[in-house]
Design an enzyme around this catalytic site. Structure first.
Site, PDB file in Angstrom:
ATOM      1  N   LEU A 120       0.879  -1.161   0.000  1.00 53.23           N
ATOM      2  CA  LEU A 120       0.000   0.000   0.000  1.00 53.23           C
ATOM      3  C   LEU A 120       0.918   1.212   0.000  1.00 53.23           C
ATOM      4  O   LEU A 120       1.908   1.244   0.739  1.00 53.23           O
ATOM      5  CB  LEU A 120      -0.918   0.036   1.228  1.00 53.23           C
ATOM      6  CG  LEU A 120      -2.113  -0.924   1.265  1.00 53.23           C
ATOM      7  CD1 LEU A 120      -2.894  -0.723   2.558  1.00 53.23           C
ATOM      8  CD2 LEU A 120      -3.030  -0.738   0.065  1.00 53.23           C
ATOM      9  N   ASP A 121       0.596   2.203  -0.820  1.00 51.13           N
ATOM     10  CA  ASP A 121       1.384   3.424  -0.826  1.00 51.13           C
ATOM     11  C   ASP A 121       1.388   4.057   0.555  1.00 51.13           C
ATOM     12  O   ASP A 121       0.458   3.857   1.351  1.00 51.13           O
ATOM     13  CB  ASP A 121       0.819   4.426  -1.829  1.00 51.13           C
ATOM     14  CG  ASP A 121       0.904   3.941  -3.267  1.00 51.13           C
ATOM     15  OD1 ASP A 121       1.773   3.095  -3.544  1.00 51.13           O
ATOM     16  OD2 ASP A 121       0.109   4.416  -4.094  1.00 51.13           O
ATOM     17  N   LYS A 122       2.391   4.870   0.828  1.00 52.82           N
ATOM     18  CA  LYS A 122       2.512   5.541   2.129  1.00 52.82           C
ATOM     19  C   LYS A 122       1.198   6.214   2.527  1.00 52.82           C
ATOM     20  O   LYS A 122       0.744   6.080   3.669  1.00 52.82           O
ATOM     21  CB  LYS A 122       3.638   6.564   2.070  1.00 52.82           C
ATOM     22  CG  LYS A 122       3.738   7.447   3.301  1.00 52.82           C
ATOM     23  CD  LYS A 122       4.711   8.596   3.094  1.00 52.82           C
ATOM     24  CE  LYS A 122       4.657   9.572   4.254  1.00 52.82           C
ATOM     25  NZ  LYS A 122       5.510  10.769   4.032  1.00 52.82           N
ATOM     26  N   THR A 173      -1.864   5.765   1.318  1.00 51.48           N
ATOM     27  CA  THR A 173      -3.085   4.969   1.164  1.00 51.48           C
ATOM     28  C   THR A 173      -3.301   4.194   2.459  1.00 51.48           C
ATOM     29  O   THR A 173      -2.390   3.541   2.958  1.00 51.48           O
ATOM     30  CB  THR A 173      -2.980   4.005  -0.023  1.00 51.48           C
ATOM     31  OG1 THR A 173      -2.827   4.757  -1.228  1.00 51.48           O
ATOM     32  CG2 THR A 173      -4.220   3.134  -0.130  1.00 51.48           C
ATOM     33  N   ARG A 181      -4.669   5.066  -8.991  1.00 49.79           N
ATOM     34  CA  ARG A 181      -4.391   6.486  -9.166  1.00 49.79           C
ATOM     35  C   ARG A 181      -4.098   6.813 -10.629  1.00 49.79           C
ATOM     36  O   ARG A 181      -4.595   7.824 -11.158  1.00 49.79           O
ATOM     37  CB  ARG A 181      -3.211   6.874  -8.274  1.00 49.79           C
ATOM     38  CG  ARG A 181      -3.478   6.622  -6.790  1.00 49.79           C
ATOM     39  CD  ARG A 181      -2.203   6.635  -5.962  1.00 49.79           C
ATOM     40  NE  ARG A 181      -1.583   7.955  -5.979  1.00 49.79           N
ATOM     41  CZ  ARG A 181      -0.371   8.187  -5.479  1.00 49.79           C
ATOM     42  NH1 ARG A 181       0.337   7.185  -4.936  1.00 49.79           N
ATOM     43  NH2 ARG A 181       0.137   9.392  -5.513  1.00 49.79           N
TER      44      ARG A 181
END
Length: 328
Positions: free
Chosen positions: A148-150, A152, A247
């Site tokens: 998971l992105d930072k 998100t 995104r």
């Protein structure tokens, strides 16, 4: 090539050897091109170097990048470990939704980096996990098997045993793990749908991803969860797990996620928006994306396991503001 034979970008690169067989549709192709398809988590240039260094073998023998492969050849890769800072345990909070001897399911808050790296040497999710479950230190990448992105938020699963690590990596590669995200996008939709567009490195900005002709196949499904006047809340699911896929796909369709600092572009104030709404949109601190649901098969019992993470406060506040200030 069958999708089940590929590894997702979100199936994180293991630091242990990987072995795959050449499928029929790559018979007669160059070794470097075939390796780039079968090991998409590594760049083609890095794979070519590893072929020359003898880290990537064909049938356990050294070869040249231009050599041809045949069906059922074994490609054996011993990837070079990433340079990294020391991954030490830190006794910091973890929001654990479930755990047993094989897996731990967590609710990751926005702003928390998953792995230590340059600029984030401590306080990461892995540092916390190492303190909570020291056995993950023996597993590739601290037991983490998907990203998971930072910024998100949402539900993640990590392995606590070798059995679980192998099983979860296989399930992700075979697309048997189901993930549902909540996303808030700019603009309105007539209904649900599917976005299909190959994703690769941006042609001019190498820190970004983009829909490009030579990218990796990527498919995103969505349905409308809530309509607003100039925005939409969506339920999003993935058939693939490319870097920044949600995104990138919605930005490509001219419906970027609210607050996205990379792909959102300059947010225009919606026509007729109140100062409260304009301020909420302008100040939202991250991409409006939350990994809400996760379903997988338990590595030991094979039982279907389903978990959900509640909408976090910042996103709930945004949705509340949209419902009051941006009615459909």
């Amino acid at each position: 090539m069958r999708e089940s034979q590929r590894l997702d970008d979100e199936v994180l690169a293991a630091e242990e050897p990987i072995s795959v067989r050449v499928p029929a549709d790559w018979h007669g192709a160059r070794l470097d091109a075939t390796a780039a398809s079968l090991f998409p988590q590594f760049s083609r240039s890095r794979l070519a170097e590893w072929i020359k260094e003898g880290r990537l073998l064909r049938n356990r023998l050294t070869a040249k990048p231009r050599d041809k492969v045949v069906v059922d050849d074994e490609l054996y890769l011993d990837p070079e470990s990433e340079d990294r800072v020391d991954w030490g345990p830190e006794d910091l909070p973890l929001d654990i939704l479930y755990e047993d001897n094989h897996v731990v399911v967590m609710n990751k808050p926005a702003g928390l980096v998953v792995h230590p790296a340059a600029g984030h040497h401590s306080g990461t999710l892995v540092n916390r996990l190492l303190a909570h479950a020291p056995e993950v230190s023996a597993l590739p990448r601290g037991g983490i098997v998907h990203r998971l992105d930072k910024d998100t938020s949402g539900v993640m699963v990590a392995a606590r045993s070798s059995l679980a690590h192998k099983s979860l990596v296989a399930q992700l590669a075979e697309r048997s793990v189901s993930r549902v995200y909540s996303a808030v996008c700019r603009g309105t939709f007539s209904g649900g749908g599917t976005i299909e567009g190959p994703i690769g490195r941006h042609p001019t900005s190498r820190t970004k991803m983009a829909v490009v002709p030579d990218g990796k196949p990527a498919i995103t499904h969505y349905r409308i969860a809530q309509r607003f006047g100039a925005h939409t809340e969506l339920d999003v699911s993935l058939e693939s797990g490319r870097t920044h896929q949600i995104r990138v796909h919605f930005a490509w369709r001219k419906h970027p996620l609210v607050g996205d600092p990379v792909y959102g572009g300059r947010a225009a104030r919606p026509a007729g928006a109140s100062e409260r709404l304009a301020s909420a949109l302008r100040s939202f601190p991250r991409q409006a994306l939350h990994a809400r649901e996760l379903t997988f098969f338990h590595p030991d019992s094979s039982e279907s396991m389903h978990f959900s993470a509640p909408i976090p406060g910042d996103l709930a506040d945004l949705l509340h503001c949209l419902s009051e200030e941006d009615p459909a």
